[in-house]
Scaffold this motif. Structure first.
Motif, short mmCIF file in Angstrom:
data_model
loop_
_atom_site.label_atom_id
_atom_site.label_comp_id
_atom_site.label_asym_id
_atom_site.label_seq_id
_atom_site.Cartn_x
_atom_site.Cartn_y
_atom_site.Cartn_z
N PHE A 1 131.83 -4.64 95.10
CA PHE A 1 131.64 -6.02 94.38
C PHE A 1 132.88 -6.31 93.48
O PHE A 1 132.77 -7.48 93.06
CB PHE A 1 130.31 -5.72 93.77
CG PHE A 1 129.18 -5.94 94.49
CD1 PHE A 1 128.79 -6.91 95.13
CD2 PHE A 1 128.26 -4.67 94.80
CE1 PHE A 1 127.57 -7.32 95.78
CE2 PHE A 1 127.27 -4.99 95.53
CZ PHE A 1 126.90 -6.11 96.24
N ILE B 1 137.50 -5.31 88.46
CA ILE B 1 137.54 -6.59 88.82
C ILE B 1 138.89 -7.39 88.37
O ILE B 1 139.60 -8.13 89.02
CB ILE B 1 136.37 -7.44 87.95
CG1 ILE B 1 135.06 -7.08 88.59
CG2 ILE B 1 136.36 -9.00 88.07
CD1 ILE B 1 133.99 -7.39 87.76
N ARG C 1 141.26 -8.92 90.91
CA ARG C 1 141.90 -10.57 90.66
C ARG C 1 143.23 -10.80 90.85
O ARG C 1 143.72 -11.78 91.55
CB ARG C 1 141.26 -11.06 89.37
CG ARG C 1 141.71 -12.29 88.82
CD ARG C 1 141.12 -12.71 87.49
NE ARG C 1 141.87 -13.82 86.75
CZ ARG C 1 142.98 -13.66 86.17
NH1 ARG C 1 143.73 -12.80 86.34
NH2 ARG C 1 143.44 -14.74 85.83
N VAL D 1 130.50 -1.45 89.21
CA VAL D 1 131.43 -2.83 89.28
C VAL D 1 132.40 -2.86 87.85
O VAL D 1 131.95 -3.77 87.27
CB VAL D 1 130.39 -3.99 89.30
CG1 VAL D 1 131.17 -5.41 89.73
CG2 VAL D 1 129.44 -3.83 90.64
N VAL E 1 134.06 -10.08 81.40
CA VAL E 1 135.14 -8.89 82.05
C VAL E 1 136.05 -8.38 80.94
O VAL E 1 136.12 -7.28 80.79
CB VAL E 1 135.77 -9.57 83.19
CG1 VAL E 1 136.70 -8.54 83.78
CG2 VAL E 1 134.85 -10.07 84.26
N PHE F 1 129.25 -14.48 93.98
CA PHE F 1 130.34 -13.61 94.00
C PHE F 1 130.20 -12.74 92.71
O PHE F 1 130.65 -11.42 92.51
CB PHE F 1 131.81 -13.93 94.38
CG PHE F 1 131.76 -14.36 95.70
CD1 PHE F 1 130.82 -14.60 96.65
CD2 PHE F 1 132.97 -15.20 96.31
CE1 PHE F 1 130.78 -14.80 98.03
CE2 PHE F 1 133.01 -15.58 97.42
CZ PHE F 1 132.04 -15.34 98.39
N VAL F 2 130.34 -13.37 91.57
CA VAL F 2 130.41 -12.96 90.11
C VAL F 2 128.83 -12.41 89.93
O VAL F 2 128.72 -11.45 88.66
CB VAL F 2 130.95 -13.78 89.29
CG1 VAL F 2 132.42 -13.95 89.51
CG2 VAL F 2 130.21 -14.86 89.05
N PHE G 1 128.46 -8.57 89.00
CA PHE G 1 128.86 -8.18 87.84
C PHE G 1 128.11 -8.67 86.74
O PHE G 1 127.91 -7.95 85.70
CB PHE G 1 130.38 -8.68 87.55
CG PHE G 1 130.93 -8.60 86.30
CD1 PHE G 1 131.30 -7.38 85.55
CD2 PHE G 1 131.20 -9.78 85.37
CE1 PHE G 1 131.92 -7.23 84.22
CE2 PHE G 1 131.49 -9.55 84.00
CZ PHE G 1 131.78 -8.42 83.63
N ALA H 1 136.21 -14.27 93.49
CA ALA H 1 135.57 -15.55 92.67
C ALA H 1 136.76 -16.17 91.73
O ALA H 1 137.12 -17.23 91.55
CB ALA H 1 134.62 -15.33 92.25
N GLN I 1 133.68 -20.11 84.27
CA GLN I 1 134.26 -19.29 84.75
C GLN I 1 135.07 -18.47 83.60
O GLN I 1 135.17 -17.30 83.77
CB GLN I 1 135.43 -19.74 85.56
CG GLN I 1 136.43 -18.82 86.35
CD GLN I 1 137.43 -19.65 87.34
OE1 GLN I 1 137.64 -20.90 87.15
NE2 GLN I 1 138.12 -18.73 88.08
N ALA J 1 134.16 -10.26 92.99
CA ALA J 1 134.13 -10.92 91.70
C ALA J 1 135.70 -11.24 91.23
O ALA J 1 135.96 -12.38 91.17
CB ALA J 1 133.60 -10.05 90.48
N TYR K 1 129.63 -18.37 92.10
CA TYR K 1 128.46 -17.93 91.48
C TYR K 1 127.82 -16.64 92.10
O TYR K 1 127.61 -15.60 91.22
CB TYR K 1 127.55 -18.84 91.08
CG TYR K 1 128.08 -19.85 90.12
CD1 TYR K 1 128.33 -19.85 88.88
CD2 TYR K 1 128.52 -21.33 90.75
CE1 TYR K 1 128.86 -20.67 87.90
CE2 TYR K 1 128.98 -21.99 89.98
CZ TYR K 1 129.07 -22.11 88.64
OH TYR K 1 129.66 -23.18 87.86
#
Lengths: 458, 283, 308
Positions: free
Chosen positions: B87, B152, B156, B147, B110, C34-35, C38, B94, B103, B91, C32
């Motif tokens: 996951f 993340i 990213r 997660v 995060v 995908f996150v 978290f 994304a 976003q 994220a 959305y």
């Protein structure tokens, strides 16, 4: 990523979070701590004995791992002869670290726990008030033990062992030096005897001075208990700033400064080495020190003896209490009434206390590291444990029982006692380091304990 | 790889000293765990392979529930590590390859999580577990902190370096967005994932304060918690256990705990190091 | 590691697809989804407990029975308490003992390891990471044994070399440095690899030019390498600062916060409230720490920005 972006995002997140916080803090009161407890206020948390003739169910009992765990483990069988339908799950646990978090977590809480007297009051919010069930026995329980389990008039622990302070000494060395132990009646006498030993043997530092802060404070309280005082009175008022504490600290300071003391952690490697070598000759400590010559001092076992502590004043009490444990029954346990039956059997039932203190697999001559605090069990004429080979065949029972009877009452343990170790416990060590005078220990500790503990406890 | 000159002697000395310092405690611990307890104390520096014994290990296995510690750690590793490894890149994907309303706020969350010390949440989390009835359960060990925010953040960056053309080509072929993640993104970032895997395994394996607080039952304790209560357990369980014996068992347990991670590392070290280096070169 | 790269986020598909409405709905909703995992975990185990602590920080509560509202009492107590400030000071001292030393050692090692002609480069690099993959609690236990004043290997070694033996873990002077050593030992290898990642992004041509200009090795390090990896270094410093202020297992296992509270770090002090069942004060302490960490983080973010 661009830095401006990074910051903008953090700000946006903070704003969003604030919104959520405000929303959640509005109507949502029920998820808060106010309703998080058991729902029973302290006044409702009084335990009653079960009203059935054939109690049944399961209980989980926590004991500190080690010798006592084995001893109590052996008693369960006897308990089950009396109460066949109660299943006891007996677990060895590092209680000091595990109990506080488990009580807060409120899940899988044991039904009964073995706990240091010094820690009972501090966690008493989580325990049942045992006043009602203890009522029939109170008259026979040593005053000191009842007091240490009492907070605001309620009793939170089933008082178990009494731990009179004794003076352990090397009989062979005193004999050699021509010192009659019976002549050591006051701490001044002890000081003089230590000087005499040092004169004969320069590397001797005959008196044990405890180096570990927690035990050091417990040890200081033993001396104070002899003088009928303790850190706080029954109203929780701090009373460290007193002539009694000053006398004790001054004496300890003088012992240290005169080079008559060995600073070591209780039964740590340095302690054991100096006990064996003859550098240490006198150990003023609770009865449970006898564990050392029985298990940890192979070279000098049999040379040690016990006698009453010296007195602070002529004719003063020859013993004080040091440590000891009781059994508490957490409110979040499943079967508190059954746990009470277990402890009632263990502490007050002749079959129970004989099984605990009498000869068993761990202590073939009986459990001799403490004596019962319950008068019918502590009869000088009917010893529960036999003479100790480690003490050269000395019969410790009458020595300890008589010492126990000398312990003055009026020495309750405040809820913040363990927290005070960060101040008084540490300051005592600083005094031994030469950083503080006895007066400074008292002044600084008083100020620190008052602001950080007493004022916060209300 | 770019500089032409040969390193001076001093460089070697520096690196050799550093290497020795890095290895010494581990080597010392493993060797000492094989010695007789008494000699660990009387002669901490001596090594005599002739007198090596497994006695400390045997005694330790008797006294300490290290097996259940390993098992619990393994279960938590698989569950929590799996969640993070699947996951967190999702994220990260994304954040790297889409633009969507909110976003910034979510990415801010995060960053916030990244900065938040675990220890500050221990008390409220414990109370929360109590309300949920999750104390002494695997979900309590697994879900909080799964997660991972750092993962993340890292993924990213790694995924941002994946060419958009690759993703667009897949879309033209009729690939759904999730399919793109599974069959394009994950394979492409494999080196980064390997790095993340080692780091995640490390973090979970070493997790300490939360497992200490949320597991009161011995049967639920992870390896680190078992290790931390070891000395106490050993002294307690054997009446009159002496100092040397405790040290011997302690070293045996610590040495055993070293092995799994060292094996994982040795197997994956190339990927791990390349994974960390990867993000940089491609940025 | 790649906080240092700034180019990546700018490249978004939307650059070539001007309006969102033309995108298929799957593509609009996908991020959305995908996150979501978290976000759910963040709300459940991040936001919720934070709110919980916040409310708790204004109460006096032992974890049983009703809580008592005390307003700002817990905060004023902590801000006026020596123990609170000294826990921060202990962490600050550990930071001073750890971070500068680590940056210097790791930078030197990384520069040396960046040299392609170095023999056994792979070996050094692998060994550097060995401490990083050891379990912390196990190593902490080993530290107790190795640094024991009477029977520890370190003092034996010092004795054999004719140097004075030290009370590593039992004196207020040495307990913090001994913990700092554990932290340094454990994490410096990782720092080396992070810095190495920064160094490898410096084009070789930069050094070649300097070499042609006759710049010395040291000169190159100071005027080329350091400025170019400054952001990686800052990133490392941020990470390690957060880690030092969170330090818990090391003092918990090795020293228990002693002697005389000299190794009671911010994290350990916070934990002690839990041990005393004093959850209100503990929560207030949590919030003060959160504020402090945020402050430090923002400070570093600013620093990073200014250097851009």
């Amino acid at each position: 990523m661009k830095r401006t972006q990074l910051r903008r995002r953090a700000v946006a997140a903070a704003a969003g979070l604030t919104a959520v916080v405000l929303a959640a803090c509005g109507p949502d009161v029920s998820s808060g701590p106010e309703s998080g407890g058991t729902g029973t206020g302290p006044s409702e948390g009084t335990l009653a004995a079960p009203d059935t003739d054939a109690p049944s169910g399961e209980i989980t009992i926590w004991d500190r791992s080690g010798d006592l765990f084995e001893v109590f483990d052996g008693v369960i069988e006897r308990f089950n002869e009396r109460y066949p339908d109660i299943v006891v799950h007996h677990e060895a646990v590092d209680i000091d670290t595990k109990l506080p978090t488990t009580l807060v977590a409120g899940a899988d809480v044991p039904d009964g726990v073995f706990l240091d007297d010094a820690k009972v009051a501090g966690l008493s919010d989580h325990f049942y008030d045992l006043s009602a069930v203890l009522e029939p026995y109170l008259g026979d329980i040593a005053a000191q033990k009842a007091e240490v389990n009492t907070v605001d008039g309620r009793i939170y622990g089933v008082p178990w062992d009494l731990n009179p302070g004794l003076l352990y000494y090397r009989a062979d060395i005193l004999d050699e030096a021509g010192i009659d132990p019976a002549s050591i009646e006051t701490y001044d006498d002890l000081f003089a005897a230590a000087e005499q030993l040092k004169a004969a043997r320069p590397d001797a530092a005959p008196i044990h001075l405890e180096k570990e802060p927690f035990l050091g404070q417990l040890w200081l309280e033993m001396f104070a208990s002899q003088l009928g005082t303790s850190l706080a009175d029954e109203d929780g008022e701090l009373r460290l700033d007193s002539p009694e504490y000053l006398q004790i600290l001054t004496w300890l300071d003088e012992v240290n400064k005169a080079g008559l003391g060995t600073r070591a952690e209780y039964l740590g490697p340095a302690d054991l080495a100096t006990l064996e070598s003859g550098q240490q000759v006198f150990v003023p400590w609770a009865i449970w020190w006898d564990f050392a010559p029985q298990q940890l001092l192979p070279q000098t076992t049999g040379q040690w003896r016990a006698m009453p502590l010296p007195a602070w004043t002529d004719g003063g009490a020859r013993s004080g209490a040091m440590g000891g444990s009781s059994f508490v029954i957490p409110r979040d346990g499943q079967n508190p009434e059954l746990a009470w039956l277990f402890y009632e059997f263990l502490v007050f039932d002749p079959e129970g206390f004989q099984a605990v203190y009498g000869p068993n697999a761990i202590y073939p001559d009986g459990l001799n590291t403490s004596v019962p605090s319950y008068a019918p069990a502590a009869d000088p004429a009917t010893p529960l444990f036999g003479p100790l080979a480690a003490l050269g065949g000395q019969d410790l029972w009458p020595v300890a029982i008589e010492a126990g009877e000398q312990i003055p009452g009026g020495t309750p343990i405040p809820s913040w006692w363990a927290g005070a170790v960060d101040y008084l416990g540490d300051n005592l060590q600083r005094m031994f380091d030469g950083e503080l005078t006895p007066e400074q220990v008292i002044a600084e500790s008083t100020e620190q304990i008052q602001t950080n503990l007493v004022d916060r406890a209300s | 790889m770019r500089r032409a000159s040969r390193p001076a002697i001093g460089s070697h000395v520096f690196l050799i000293v550093l290497t020795a310092a890095f290895l010494a405690p581990v080597v010392w611990a493993v060797l000492s765990s094989l010695k007789e307890p008494a000699t660990i104390i009387t002669d901490p520096l001596g090594v005599d392979p002739g007198s090596f014994t497994l006695g400390n290990y045997r005694a330790m296995f008797e006294d300490v529930p290290i097996g259940s510690g390993f098992l619990n750690t393994a279960i938590v590793l698989v569950l929590k590590g799996g969640l993070t490894l699947f996951f967190a890149p999702l994220a990260g994907f994304a954040f790297a390859k889409y633009r969507f309303a909110g976003q910034n706020v979510i990415f801010g969350a995060v960053l916030l999580t990244l900065m938040l010390p675990t220890i500050v949440l221990v008390v409220p989390l414990l109370l929360q577990m109590r309300e949920l009835g999750w104390v002494n359960t695997y979900q309590a060990l697994v879900l909080p902190g799964a997660v991972d925010a750092f993962a993340i953040f890292w993924m990213r960056q790694v995924i941002a370096a994946v060419p958009d053309e690759l993703l667009d080509a897949a879309r033209v072929d009729g690939c759904g967005e999730f399919r793109i993640y599974v069959s394009i993104v994950l394979p492409v970032i494999r080196p980064g994932l390997a790095g993340l895997a080692v780091l995640t395994v490390m973090n979970i394996y070493n997790d300490f304060v939360w497992p200490v607080v949320v597991t009161s039952q011995e049967s639920m304790q992870t390896l680190q918690v078992v290790l931390a209560t070891l000395a106490q357990n050993i002294t307690g369980n054997r009446i009159g256990a002496d100092f040397a014996t405790v040290w011997g068992e302690l070293l045996a347990a610590s040495s055993i705990a070293l092995i799994p991670l060292l094996v994982v590392f040795v197997l994956l070290q190339r990927h791990f190091i390349n994974g960390i280096l990867a993000g940089s070169v491609k940025g | 590691m790649t906080i240092t790269r700034s180019a990546a986020p700018a490249r978004r598909p939307s650059g070539r697809r001007p309006t969102a409405s033309r995108r298929p709905s799957g593509r609009r909703l996908a991020p959305y989804a995908f996150v979501l995992p978290f976000v759910v975990l963040f709300l459940a185990f991040g936001v919720y407990p934070l709110i919980y602590t916040f409310r708790l920080s204004f109460t006096s509560w032992s974890g049983s029975g009703p809580a008592q509202w005390v307003g700002w009492d817990n905060y004023t107590y902590l801000l006026g308490s020596d123990a609170f400030w000294s826990s921060l000071a202990d962490s600050a001292v550990l930071w001073l003992l750890i971070v500068p030393a680590q940056v210097v050692i790791a930078l030197i090692a990384a520069v040396l390891l960046n040299n392609a002609k170095l023999r056994m480069r792979g070996f050094y690099r692998t060994v550097a990471l060995v401490p990083f993959v050891t379990p912390l609690v196990a190593m902490a236990q080993i530290w107790i044994v190795v640094f024991d004043a009477d029977y520890g290997a370190v003092n034996r070694l010092l004795g054999a070399a004719g140097l004075p033996q030290l009370d590593w873990l039992t004196s207020t002077t040495w307990a913090k440095p001994t913990l700092a050593l554990l932290f340094l030992w454990k994490t410096t290898g990782f720092a080396i690899v992070i810095l190495l990642s920064g160094l490898q992004s410096i084009p070789a041509s930069v050094y070649e030019a300097a070499e042609l200009d006759g710049a010395s090795r040291t000169r190159q390090l100071v005027s080329i390498t350091v400025p170019l990896v400054r952001r990686v270094v800052l990133f490392l410093v941020v990470m390690q600062t957060l880690a030092v202020f969170q330090m818990f297992a090391e003092p918990y296992v090795v020293t228990g916060g002693g002697p005389y509270g000299s190794t009671t770090t911010a994290g350990l002090y916070l934990y002690e409230h839990l041990g005393r069942s004093d959850l209100g004060t503990g929560s207030a302490n949590s919030f003060l720490l959160v504020a402090l960490v945020m402050l430090i983080s923002l400070l570093f973010v600013r620093l990073l920005r200014e250097r851009d």
